[in-house]
Design an enzyme around this catalytic site. Structure first.
Site, PDB file in Angstrom:
ATOM      1  N   ARG A  46       0.869  -1.295  -0.034  1.00 59.17           N
ATOM      2  CA  ARG A  46       0.116  -0.145   0.153  1.00 59.17           C
ATOM      3  C   ARG A  46       0.783   1.371   0.050  1.00 59.17           C
ATOM      4  O   ARG A  46       0.660   2.347  -0.745  1.00 59.17           O
ATOM      5  CB  ARG A  46      -0.993   0.108   1.056  1.00 59.17           C
ATOM      6  N   TYR A  98     -17.874  17.197 -14.595  1.00 56.90           N
ATOM      7  CA  TYR A  98     -17.964  15.705 -14.601  1.00 56.90           C
ATOM      8  C   TYR A  98     -18.993  15.406 -13.539  1.00 56.90           C
ATOM      9  O   TYR A  98     -18.903  15.836 -12.281  1.00 56.90           O
ATOM     10  CB  TYR A  98     -16.601  15.101 -14.441  1.00 56.90           C
ATOM     11  N   ASP A 170      -8.829  19.452 -13.337  1.00 59.16           N
ATOM     12  CA  ASP A 170      -9.117  18.114 -14.068  1.00 59.16           C
ATOM     13  C   ASP A 170      -8.451  18.096 -15.482  1.00 59.16           C
ATOM     14  O   ASP A 170      -9.297  18.788 -16.212  1.00 59.16           O
ATOM     15  CB  ASP A 170     -10.492  17.848 -13.611  1.00 59.16           C
ATOM     16  N   LYS A 195      -8.996   7.199 -19.103  1.00 58.30           N
ATOM     17  CA  LYS A 195      -9.216   7.698 -20.494  1.00 58.30           C
ATOM     18  C   LYS A 195      -8.040   7.844 -21.307  1.00 58.30           C
ATOM     19  O   LYS A 195      -7.723   6.734 -21.613  1.00 58.30           O
ATOM     20  CB  LYS A 195      -9.932   9.057 -20.304  1.00 58.30           C
TER      21      LYS A 195
END
Ligand SMILES: *Cc1c(COP(=O)(O)O)cnc(C)c1O
Length: 381
Positions: A46, A98, A170, A195
């Site tokens: 992690r 978004y 973003d 994306k």
């Protein structure tokens, strides 16, 4: 180093133990220690993973930041940025945003005492009125989804900097190949690597890149403390996708320009939204802050009926009807019933998001086939 070279080489070294040229997928949760505390910089996955580290170093280089931090999704990356704030703080965000970004602020963080304001940012000279002494973060999305509006990153960040307010962009729609917000004054950049960065619609991943090391350190702390880390296989896939980012985005932009031009003169299409058009209200700003105009095109139909949009959406054969964007394959979508269905119709209408609005994520197929596909679908109207 220039972009294409960085995309392929930054952060990627032959594997020290074998010489493997491609970064191995370190599918391990833990690392052997010779004696307590005597390790090679890796203790638990992690906290540290070499595949993830290679991707983070690569992304930091592509966005010209001090450090990048990867997460299990784009929204997990945004979640980490919001965790830099405290109860009582306010976030001012782009109004056509978004849907998931709107949802995490209003449905999750407002329960913990944060407050979101969703405001128009297209005229930077009228922006300052939305800021209060409680504003601690400005969240910019540009180009926006699905209307493809453009926000002047440099102008907004300048206002924020003078007031000591953190800015985050973003950059999912543009990708680092077209736009580098940190160079324009932003403190942070967020990506849904799902994306364009991944580019093949085969993985979900997110990233934040910080301009300053101190912010990168805080985000590393949040990454480890909250734990929304991506798996090594996903990091490998995004790292591989990025090697062709410049080639894919370049071709997709060329295709998008041709498709937008084709749609603009089409008797069945009404408004065509594409920042590359000279009469697009954000065209000059886009020209200034982007290297090309992106590969997203939205348009609505002469007869503004959902039934008509439905006919086009269900008749294309090369364009696939699906959510998401940024892959090598072209996608077609209907924001009013898919990605933006949770926004009331009146609110949608205010930003021009009509019932017949169709959004295209233009891929890298042969553009003649893409245009022919749309032309054939239009014959059903
Ligand atoms: C998809 C997307 C997100 C969310 O990313 P996930 O990887 O799906 O969590 C955030 N912002 C924009 C602009 C997006 O397109």
């Amino acid at each position: 180093m220039k972009f294409a070279t960085k995309a392929i080489h930054a952060g990627v070294e032959p594997d020290p133990s074998t010489g493997a040229v491609m970064t191995p997928i370190y599918q391990t949760s833990t690392y052997a220690q010779a004696s307590p505390g005597d390790h090679k910089g890796y203790e638990y996955a992690r906290t540290q993973n070499p595949t993830r580290h290679a991707l983070e170093a690569n992304l930091a280089a592509l966005e010209n930041g001090a450090g990048a931090i990867c997460f299990g999704s784009g929204l997990a990356a945004m979640d980490a940025v919001l965790k830099l704030l405290n109860a009582g703080d306010e976030v001012v965000a782009t109004n056509d945003l978004y849907g998931g970004s709107y949802r995490i602020i209003t449905k999750i963080y407002e329960r913990f005492g944060l407050k979101g304001h969703f405001v128009p940012m297209y005229d930077a000279s009228k922006f300052e009125q939305y800021l209060t002494p409680k504003t601690k973060l400005i969240w910019i999305e540009t180009p926006t989804n699905p209307m493809l509006n453009i926000v002047d990153i440099e102008a907004i960040c300048k206002i924020a900097r003078a007031k000591g307010i953190l800015t985050c962009v973003d950059n999912t729609f543009a990708s680092p190949y077209l736009q580098n917000p940190l160079d324009l004054g932003a403190d942070l950049v967020v990506h849904s690597a799902t994306k364009y960065l991944g580019g093949h619609s085969d993985t979900v991943l997110g990233a934040v890149v910080a301009k300053e090391q101190s912010l990168a350190d805080q985000l590393h702390f949040i990454q480890n403390a909250s734990g929304a880390v991506p798996g090594p296989m996903d990091c490998f896939l995004v790292l591989r996708g990025i090697k062709t980012l410049h080639l894919r985005v370049e071709r997709a932009c060329q295709n998008a320009e041709k498709i937008a031009t084709y749609l603009q003169g089409h008797p069945k299409a009404n408004n065509v939204y594409y920042p590359g058009f000279k009469d697009h209200p954000g065209h000059e700003i886009a020209k200034k802050q982007m290297r090309n105009f992106g590969a997203m095109v939205s348009f609505d139909l002469k007869r503004d009926k959902f039934e008509d949009a439905k006919k086009v959406l269900s008749r294309t054969e090369v364009f696939t009807l699906a959510e998401s964007l940024g892959g090598v394959e072209s996608l077609i979508g209907h924001p009013a019933s898919m990605t933006h269905a949770s926004i009331p119709k009146e609110e949608r209408a205010k930003v021009g998001l009509t019932d017949s609005l169709i959004r295209l994520s233009v891929g890298v197929e042969d553009v003649d086939d893409l245009i022919q596909d749309l032309e054939r679908a239009f014959t059903f109207l």
